[in-house]
Design a protein around this motif. Structure first.
Motif, PDB file in Angstrom:
ATOM      1  N   GLY A  78       1.094  -1.770   0.018  1.00  0.00           N
ATOM      2  CA  GLY A  78      -0.286  -0.201  -0.267  1.00  0.00           C
ATOM      3  C   GLY A  78       0.650   1.109   0.291  1.00  0.00           C
ATOM      4  O   GLY A  78       1.847   1.272   1.035  1.00  0.00           O
ATOM      5  N   ILE A  79       0.681   2.090  -0.707  1.00  0.00           N
ATOM      6  CA  ILE A  79       1.859   3.425  -1.540  1.00  0.00           C
ATOM      7  C   ILE A  79       0.725   4.399  -0.523  1.00  0.00           C
ATOM      8  O   ILE A  79       0.105   4.761  -1.598  1.00  0.00           O
ATOM      9  CB  ILE A  79       2.938   2.862  -2.440  1.00  0.00           C
ATOM     10  CG1 ILE A  79       2.819   1.477  -2.391  1.00  0.00           C
ATOM     11  CG2 ILE A  79       3.354   3.929  -2.599  1.00  0.00           C
ATOM     12  CD1 ILE A  79       4.071   1.229  -3.883  1.00  0.00           C
ATOM     13  N   LEU A  80       1.631   5.306   0.010  1.00  0.00           N
ATOM     14  CA  LEU A  80       1.063   6.505   0.196  1.00  0.00           C
ATOM     15  C   LEU A  80       2.418   7.651  -0.277  1.00  0.00           C
ATOM     16  O   LEU A  80       2.504   8.083   0.177  1.00  0.00           O
ATOM     17  CB  LEU A  80       0.186   6.999   1.106  1.00  0.00           C
ATOM     18  CG  LEU A  80      -0.292   8.474   0.889  1.00  0.00           C
ATOM     19  CD1 LEU A  80      -1.680   8.980   0.191  1.00  0.00           C
ATOM     20  CD2 LEU A  80      -1.067   8.489   2.768  1.00  0.00           C
ATOM     21  N   ILE A  81       2.151   8.261  -1.621  1.00  0.00           N
ATOM     22  CA  ILE A  81       3.527   9.285  -2.152  1.00  0.00           C
ATOM     23  C   ILE A  81       2.373  10.021  -2.714  1.00  0.00           C
ATOM     24  O   ILE A  81       3.154  11.889  -1.884  1.00  0.00           O
ATOM     25  CB  ILE A  81       4.731   8.394  -3.150  1.00  0.00           C
ATOM     26  CG1 ILE A  81       5.586   7.564  -2.226  1.00  0.00           C
ATOM     27  CG2 ILE A  81       5.399   9.445  -3.142  1.00  0.00           C
ATOM     28  CD1 ILE A  81       6.731   6.451  -2.719  1.00  0.00           C
ATOM     29  N   GLN A  82       2.058  10.064  -3.416  1.00  0.00           N
ATOM     30  CA  GLN A  82       1.528  11.574  -3.867  1.00  0.00           C
ATOM     31  C   GLN A  82      -0.227  10.780  -4.388  1.00  0.00           C
ATOM     32  O   GLN A  82      -0.071  10.380  -5.601  1.00  0.00           O
ATOM     33  CB  GLN A  82       2.363  11.736  -5.199  1.00  0.00           C
ATOM     34  CG  GLN A  82       1.771  13.428  -5.717  1.00  0.00           C
ATOM     35  CD  GLN A  82       2.685  14.290  -6.241  1.00  0.00           C
ATOM     36  OE1 GLN A  82       3.540  13.627  -6.994  1.00  0.00           O
ATOM     37  NE2 GLN A  82       3.431  15.699  -6.388  1.00  0.00           N
ATOM     38  N   LEU A 136      -5.316   1.269   1.787  1.00  0.00           N
ATOM     39  CA  LEU A 136      -5.793   0.037   2.512  1.00  0.00           C
ATOM     40  C   LEU A 136      -6.531  -0.977   1.864  1.00  0.00           C
ATOM     41  O   LEU A 136      -7.062  -1.812   2.281  1.00  0.00           O
ATOM     42  CB  LEU A 136      -6.181   0.944   4.295  1.00  0.00           C
ATOM     43  CG  LEU A 136      -5.224   1.790   4.389  1.00  0.00           C
ATOM     44  CD1 LEU A 136      -6.101   2.059   5.725  1.00  0.00           C
ATOM     45  CD2 LEU A 136      -4.466   0.389   5.476  1.00  0.00           C
ATOM     46  N   LEU A 137      -7.006  -0.116   0.766  1.00  0.00           N
ATOM     47  CA  LEU A 137      -7.774  -0.950  -0.012  1.00  0.00           C
ATOM     48  C   LEU A 137      -8.575  -2.975   0.203  1.00  0.00           C
ATOM     49  O   LEU A 137      -9.310  -3.791  -0.026  1.00  0.00           O
ATOM     50  CB  LEU A 137      -8.275  -0.627  -1.081  1.00  0.00           C
ATOM     51  CG  LEU A 137      -9.514  -0.774  -1.856  1.00  0.00           C
ATOM     52  CD1 LEU A 137     -10.905  -0.209  -1.242  1.00  0.00           C
ATOM     53  CD2 LEU A 137     -10.142  -0.065  -3.197  1.00  0.00           C
ATOM     54  N   HIS A 138      -6.403  -2.686  -0.721  1.00  0.00           N
ATOM     55  CA  HIS A 138      -6.212  -4.119  -0.748  1.00  0.00           C
ATOM     56  C   HIS A 138      -5.733  -4.925   0.358  1.00  0.00           C
ATOM     57  O   HIS A 138      -5.187  -6.301   0.259  1.00  0.00           O
ATOM     58  CB  HIS A 138      -5.332  -4.150  -2.361  1.00  0.00           C
ATOM     59  CG  HIS A 138      -6.140  -3.833  -3.471  1.00  0.00           C
ATOM     60  ND1 HIS A 138      -7.240  -4.189  -4.233  1.00  0.00           N
ATOM     61  CD2 HIS A 138      -5.989  -2.225  -4.228  1.00  0.00           C
ATOM     62  CE1 HIS A 138      -7.679  -3.450  -4.900  1.00  0.00           C
ATOM     63  NE2 HIS A 138      -6.925  -2.678  -4.485  1.00  0.00           N
ATOM     64  N   GLU A 139      -5.452  -4.722   1.535  1.00  0.00           N
ATOM     65  CA  GLU A 139      -5.082  -5.374   2.741  1.00  0.00           C
ATOM     66  C   GLU A 139      -3.826  -5.786   2.270  1.00  0.00           C
ATOM     67  O   GLU A 139      -2.975  -6.850   2.251  1.00  0.00           O
ATOM     68  CB  GLU A 139      -5.942  -6.813   3.143  1.00  0.00           C
ATOM     69  CG  GLU A 139      -7.760  -6.601   3.702  1.00  0.00           C
ATOM     70  CD  GLU A 139      -8.600  -6.870   3.615  1.00  0.00           C
ATOM     71  OE1 GLU A 139      -7.617  -8.263   3.407  1.00  0.00           O
ATOM     72  OE2 GLU A 139      -9.403  -6.992   4.228  1.00  0.00           O
ATOM     73  N   PRO A 140      -2.662  -4.524   2.451  1.00  0.00           N
ATOM     74  CA  PRO A 140      -1.404  -4.482   1.784  1.00  0.00           C
ATOM     75  C   PRO A 140      -0.393  -5.585   2.922  1.00  0.00           C
ATOM     76  O   PRO A 140      -0.714  -5.192   3.470  1.00  0.00           O
ATOM     77  CB  PRO A 140      -0.819  -3.271   1.408  1.00  0.00           C
ATOM     78  CG  PRO A 140      -2.152  -2.892   2.833  1.00  0.00           C
ATOM     79  CD  PRO A 140      -3.341  -3.353   2.346  1.00  0.00           C
ATOM     80  N   ASN A 184     -18.539  -3.977   0.356  1.00  0.00           N
ATOM     81  CA  ASN A 184     -17.964  -4.222   1.619  1.00  0.00           C
ATOM     82  C   ASN A 184     -16.309  -3.854   1.626  1.00  0.00           C
ATOM     83  O   ASN A 184     -16.482  -3.410   3.190  1.00  0.00           O
ATOM     84  CB  ASN A 184     -18.377  -6.063   1.793  1.00  0.00           C
ATOM     85  CG  ASN A 184     -19.520  -6.489   1.794  1.00  0.00           C
ATOM     86  OD1 ASN A 184     -21.017  -5.988   2.262  1.00  0.00           O
ATOM     87  ND2 ASN A 184     -19.807  -7.651   1.665  1.00  0.00           N
ATOM     88  N   ARG A 185     -15.502  -4.107   0.599  1.00  0.00           N
ATOM     89  CA  ARG A 185     -14.697  -3.733   1.681  1.00  0.00           C
ATOM     90  C   ARG A 185     -14.197  -2.260   1.261  1.00  0.00           C
ATOM     91  O   ARG A 185     -13.669  -1.164   1.833  1.00  0.00           O
ATOM     92  CB  ARG A 185     -13.889  -4.166   0.009  1.00  0.00           C
ATOM     93  CG  ARG A 185     -12.060  -3.163   0.048  1.00  0.00           C
ATOM     94  CD  ARG A 185     -11.631  -5.240   1.393  1.00  0.00           C
ATOM     95  NE  ARG A 185     -11.481  -6.231   0.710  1.00  0.00           N
ATOM     96  CZ  ARG A 185     -10.514  -6.979   0.068  1.00  0.00           C
ATOM     97  NH1 ARG A 185     -10.052  -5.814  -0.762  1.00  0.00           N
ATOM     98  NH2 ARG A 185     -10.409  -8.477  -0.336  1.00  0.00           N
ATOM     99  N   VAL A 186     -15.070  -1.345   0.125  1.00  0.00           N
ATOM    100  CA  VAL A 186     -15.012   0.944   0.455  1.00  0.00           C
ATOM    101  C   VAL A 186     -15.916   0.510   1.730  1.00  0.00           C
ATOM    102  O   VAL A 186     -15.100   1.582   1.755  1.00  0.00           O
ATOM    103  CB  VAL A 186     -15.657   0.179  -1.329  1.00  0.00           C
ATOM    104  CG1 VAL A 186     -15.698   2.188  -1.422  1.00  0.00           C
ATOM    105  CG2 VAL A 186     -14.968   0.725  -2.046  1.00  0.00           C
TER     106      VAL A 186
END
Length: 299
Positions: A79-83, A149-153, A113-115
């Motif tokens: 799960g990557i939060l850079i930009q 977090l959407l794909h449960e990293p 459910n996931r969203v």
């Protein structure tokens, strides 16, 4: 414990500027590692190399012992939060639905459910039908976190995740990071300029300065001890102190002696008493991560 993730001898240059110079460190499963350093130190370059946005000049990036530079498909577990980027003309819910469909998930119940659970996790459940173009910067930060977090990293990379968040938003994010690390054994690497936030949640600190790793360890909150003398310490006694303690003490303004090792206290006092130097005060101060940062980096 075997490392989940490793950076080995990573270097990257832009013409004559070495943005990264032989950087190595690791992150274990369930560990939260904070990446700190002044602006331009190389933190974002390092994170972009890991994310596959920048190709390093040399070195390896290993995830579960596989080199991401050769097999970047393993980044699907990150799960990557850079930009973060969004479709501003869609609402928050539909932005996340599109991401799930793009990853190959088509089952409507799984998607819903996931969203829904992810938006609730980041505190945006009441804004899910609002258009992203109407979001504040802090709300976009939350939505960016939802994307990661959407794909449960199994591994999180977060670049300045606390920027733009109000105090409640920061507490929410800290809770999410700690829960993912400790309950799901997710590895976490995040950069931040807010040293209070770093010290709140990190297990270990990696400091980068001018492209080089200058510190990699658990940060211990040691005390600083200051002995204040009633008179100036003579050059002769200063020389004795500096010789006997070899870099472990500092003499400030000629009448103060400062050190961080408590076991030095009696030894220093004995030298002062034997030389008939009177003591005015003994002070104790707990060092913060900010104190450490100032001592390591010129700011």
């Amino acid at each position: 414990m075997m490392a989940l993730f490793e950076v080995k001898n990573l270097s990257k240059s832009y013409k004559k500027n070495k943005a990264l110079n032989n950087v190595s460190f690791d992150v274990k499963a369930g560990e939260i590692v904070a990446l700190i350093g002044k602006n331009g130190a190389g933190k974002t370059t390092l994170l972009n190399c890991i994310a596959g946005n920048i190709t390093p000049d040399k070195g390896k990036i290993l995830y579960k012992e596989e080199n991401l530079l050769c097999k970047n498909s393993r980044l699907n577990e990150f799960g990557i939060l850079i930009q973060a980027s969004f479709f501003n003309y869609l609402n928050a819910y539909d932005n996340l639905v599109l991401l799930m469909k793009a990853s190959g998930i088509q089952d409507k119940n799984i998607i819903k459910n996931r969203v829904d659970s992810t938006l609730k996790l980041v505190g945006l459940e009441e804004k899910k039908k609002s258009y992203v173009k109407s979001f504040s910067f802090g709300q976009k930060q939350r939505l960016g976190l939802a994307q990661t977090l959407l794909h449960e990293p199994q591994f999180l990379i977060l670049d300045e995740p606390f920027v733009g968040l109000d105090p409640l938003g920061k507490e929410m994010l800290k809770r999410v990071i700690v829960e993912k690390a400790k309950d799901k054994k997710t590895g976490v690497l995040f950069s931040s300029h807010d040293l209070d936030d770093v010290s709140d949640i990190c297990d270990r600190v990696v400091m980068i300065n001018n492209g080089k790793k200058v510190f990699d360890d658990v940060f211990l909150y040691k005390n600083t001890y200051t002995i204040v003398c009633q008179e100036m310490i003579s050059k002769q006694i200063q020389s004795i102190l500096m010789k006997d303690f070899q870099g472990k003490i500092k003499i400030i303004n000629g009448d103060k002696i400062e050190f961080v090792e408590m076991n030095l206290l009696n030894e220093v006092l004995n030298i002062l008493f034997n030389n008939q130097i009177k003591i005015a005060d003994i002070q104790t101060r707990e060092n913060s991560l900010y104190d450490f940062f100032k001592s390591e980096v010129q700011i």
